[in-house]
Design a protein around this motif. Structure first.
Motif, PDB file in Angstrom:
ATOM      1  N   ASP A  20      41.349  18.870  20.663  1.00 55.10           N
ATOM      2  CA  ASP A  20      41.329  18.544  22.086  1.00 55.10           C
ATOM      3  C   ASP A  20      42.433  17.524  22.390  1.00 55.10           C
ATOM      4  OD1 ASP A  20      40.573  17.894  24.702  1.00 55.10           O
ATOM      5  OD2 ASP A  20      38.449  17.836  24.214  1.00 55.10           O
ATOM      6  N   ILE A  21      43.335  17.881  23.329  1.00 53.98           N
ATOM      7  CA  ILE A  21      44.511  17.068  23.614  1.00 53.98           C
ATOM      8  C   ILE A  21      44.679  16.891  25.120  1.00 53.98           C
ATOM      9  CG2 ILE A  21      47.021  16.942  23.305  1.00 53.98           C
ATOM     10  CD1 ILE A  21      45.897  19.492  21.225  1.00 53.98           C
ATOM     11  N   ARG A  37      39.744  14.764  19.950  1.00 53.17           N
ATOM     12  CA  ARG A  37      38.551  15.233  19.232  1.00 53.17           C
ATOM     13  C   ARG A  37      38.906  16.556  18.568  1.00 53.17           C
ATOM     14  NH1 ARG A  37      34.937  15.638  23.457  1.00 53.17           N
ATOM     15  NH2 ARG A  37      35.861  17.622  23.977  1.00 53.17           N
ATOM     16  N   ILE A  38      38.295  16.793  17.422  1.00 57.68           N
ATOM     17  CA  ILE A  38      38.467  18.067  16.732  1.00 57.68           C
ATOM     18  C   ILE A  38      37.067  18.610  16.476  1.00 57.68           C
ATOM     19  CG2 ILE A  38      39.422  19.239  14.721  1.00 57.68           C
ATOM     20  CD1 ILE A  38      41.300  16.597  14.661  1.00 57.68           C
ATOM     21  N   SER A  39      36.844  19.836  16.936  1.00 55.61           N
ATOM     22  CA  SER A  39      35.488  20.379  16.879  1.00 55.61           C
ATOM     23  C   SER A  39      35.493  21.855  16.493  1.00 55.61           C
ATOM     24  CB  SER A  39      34.806  20.207  18.233  1.00 55.61           C
ATOM     25  OG  SER A  39      35.518  20.929  19.228  1.00 55.61           O
ATOM     26  N   ILE A  40      34.315  22.303  16.157  1.00 49.80           N
ATOM     27  CA  ILE A  40      34.057  23.714  15.882  1.00 49.80           C
ATOM     28  C   ILE A  40      33.114  24.209  16.968  1.00 49.80           C
ATOM     29  CG2 ILE A  40      32.855  25.310  14.333  1.00 49.80           C
ATOM     30  CD1 ILE A  40      33.745  23.513  12.019  1.00 49.80           C
ATOM     31  N   CYS A  41      33.362  25.399  17.479  1.00 47.45           N
ATOM     32  CA  CYS A  41      32.442  25.997  18.441  1.00 47.45           C
ATOM     33  C   CYS A  41      31.942  27.327  17.901  1.00 47.45           C
ATOM     34  CB  CYS A  41      33.110  26.198  19.799  1.00 47.45           C
ATOM     35  SG  CYS A  41      31.907  26.791  21.037  1.00 47.45           S
ATOM     36  N   HIS A  42      30.630  27.458  17.851  1.00 43.34           N
ATOM     37  CA  HIS A  42      29.981  28.664  17.340  1.00 43.34           C
ATOM     38  C   HIS A  42      29.533  29.601  18.457  1.00 43.34           C
ATOM     39  CE1 HIS A  42      29.509  27.059  13.218  1.00 43.34           C
ATOM     40  NE2 HIS A  42      29.312  25.890  13.818  1.00 43.34           N
ATOM     41  N   CYS A  43      29.776  29.245  19.731  1.00 47.17           N
ATOM     42  CA  CYS A  43      29.251  30.063  20.828  1.00 47.17           C
ATOM     43  C   CYS A  43      29.802  31.486  20.753  1.00 47.17           C
ATOM     44  CB  CYS A  43      29.540  29.418  22.188  1.00 47.17           C
ATOM     45  SG  CYS A  43      31.176  29.745  22.859  1.00 47.17           S
ATOM     46  N   ASP A  51      45.511  21.166   7.891  1.00 44.05           N
ATOM     47  CA  ASP A  51      44.771  20.190   7.093  1.00 44.05           C
ATOM     48  C   ASP A  51      44.712  18.816   7.763  1.00 44.05           C
ATOM     49  OD1 ASP A  51      47.628  20.160   6.530  1.00 44.05           O
ATOM     50  OD2 ASP A  51      47.211  18.675   4.987  1.00 44.05           O
ATOM     51  N   MET A  52      45.551  18.593   8.772  1.00 38.66           N
ATOM     52  CA  MET A  52      45.594  17.315   9.478  1.00 38.66           C
ATOM     53  C   MET A  52      44.619  17.259  10.659  1.00 38.66           C
ATOM     54  SD  MET A  52      47.836  15.659   7.714  1.00 38.66           S
ATOM     55  CE  MET A  52      48.169  14.259   8.749  1.00 38.66           C
ATOM     56  N   VAL A  53      43.976  18.358  10.975  1.00 41.03           N
ATOM     57  CA  VAL A  53      43.045  18.405  12.108  1.00 41.03           C
ATOM     58  C   VAL A  53      41.662  18.821  11.587  1.00 41.03           C
ATOM     59  CG1 VAL A  53      44.672  18.636  14.010  1.00 41.03           C
ATOM     60  CG2 VAL A  53      44.086  20.652  12.708  1.00 41.03           C
ATOM     61  N   VAL A  54      40.913  17.828  11.187  1.00 42.92           N
ATOM     62  CA  VAL A  54      39.625  18.023  10.521  1.00 42.92           C
ATOM     63  C   VAL A  54      38.484  17.891  11.534  1.00 42.92           C
ATOM     64  CG1 VAL A  54      38.101  17.182   8.685  1.00 42.92           C
ATOM     65  CG2 VAL A  54      40.600  17.094   8.388  1.00 42.92           C
ATOM     66  N   PRO A  55      37.657  18.925  11.687  1.00 42.46           N
ATOM     67  CA  PRO A  55      36.545  18.859  12.642  1.00 42.46           C
ATOM     68  C   PRO A  55      35.526  17.773  12.292  1.00 42.46           C
ATOM     69  CG  PRO A  55      36.948  21.112  11.947  1.00 42.46           C
ATOM     70  CD  PRO A  55      37.758  20.232  11.052  1.00 42.46           C
ATOM     71  N   THR A  56      34.987  17.164  13.360  1.00 40.71           N
ATOM     72  CA  THR A  56      33.967  16.129  13.190  1.00 40.71           C
ATOM     73  C   THR A  56      32.724  16.408  14.034  1.00 40.71           C
ATOM     74  OG1 THR A  56      34.963  14.791  14.933  1.00 40.71           O
ATOM     75  CG2 THR A  56      35.665  14.321  12.679  1.00 40.71           C
TER      76      THR A  56
END
Length: 154
Positions: A50-51, A28-34, A105-110
């Motif tokens: 996430d790996i 998973r690829i994510s953004i965290c704003h916390c 560029d290969m790890v795009v958040p979803t």
């Protein structure tokens, strides 16, 4: 990560003292704003890939770690300070900062987390006036800049 596995993605810190490789694509690829991620990254948000631990390896050097909470540690390069990861203590996965990849560029958040702390102006930045680095500095000044960062490859 098996030592004979061909890396799918690689990356590391800005000085090159710490490098890593993945043997499979991130889960998973994510953004965290916390607020914790804002402070840890020194940015308005942090982006992570996430790996599973078995598909990840530090290939050069070992990062330093800071226990940022009772549940997690954050790895960084002790030599140059680059933030590298978020890890749950005794967890089965590592989350690598996407900017540390050789090919971000290969790890795009979803997905986004911690949106209660998302800064109000985040959604409007796409509409801000923009310039390329060349436009900002001009060719003469840009030609005078020496880059001391590790290249985006080994």
């Amino acid at each position: 990560m098996a030592s004979d596995a061909k890396p799918v993605l690689t990356g590391g810190c800005q000085c090159g003292a710490v490098r890593f490789a993945l043997s499979a694509a991130p889960v998973r690829i994510s953004i965290c704003h916390c607020r914790m991620c804002q402070k840890a990254s020194g940015a308005p948000f942090a982006a992570f890939a996430d790996i599973p631990n078995e598909q990840f390896a530090w290939t050069r050097g070992k990062p330093a770690a800071f226990r940022s909470s009772s549940m997690a540690e954050r790895d960084f390069c002790a030599a140059c300070g680059t933030p590298l990861s978020f890890r749950r203590i005794s967890g089965s996965r590592i989350e690598i900062m996407t900017g540390a990849f050789d090919r971000p560029d290969m790890v795009v958040p979803t997905l986004q987390y911690g949106t209660e702390s998302r800064l109000g102006w985040i959604g409007t930045i796409v509409n801000l006036p923009s310039k390329t680095t060349l436009q900002n500095y001009g060719p003469e000044k840009l030609g005078e800049i020496a880059n001391y960062q590790h290249p985006d490859h080994d």
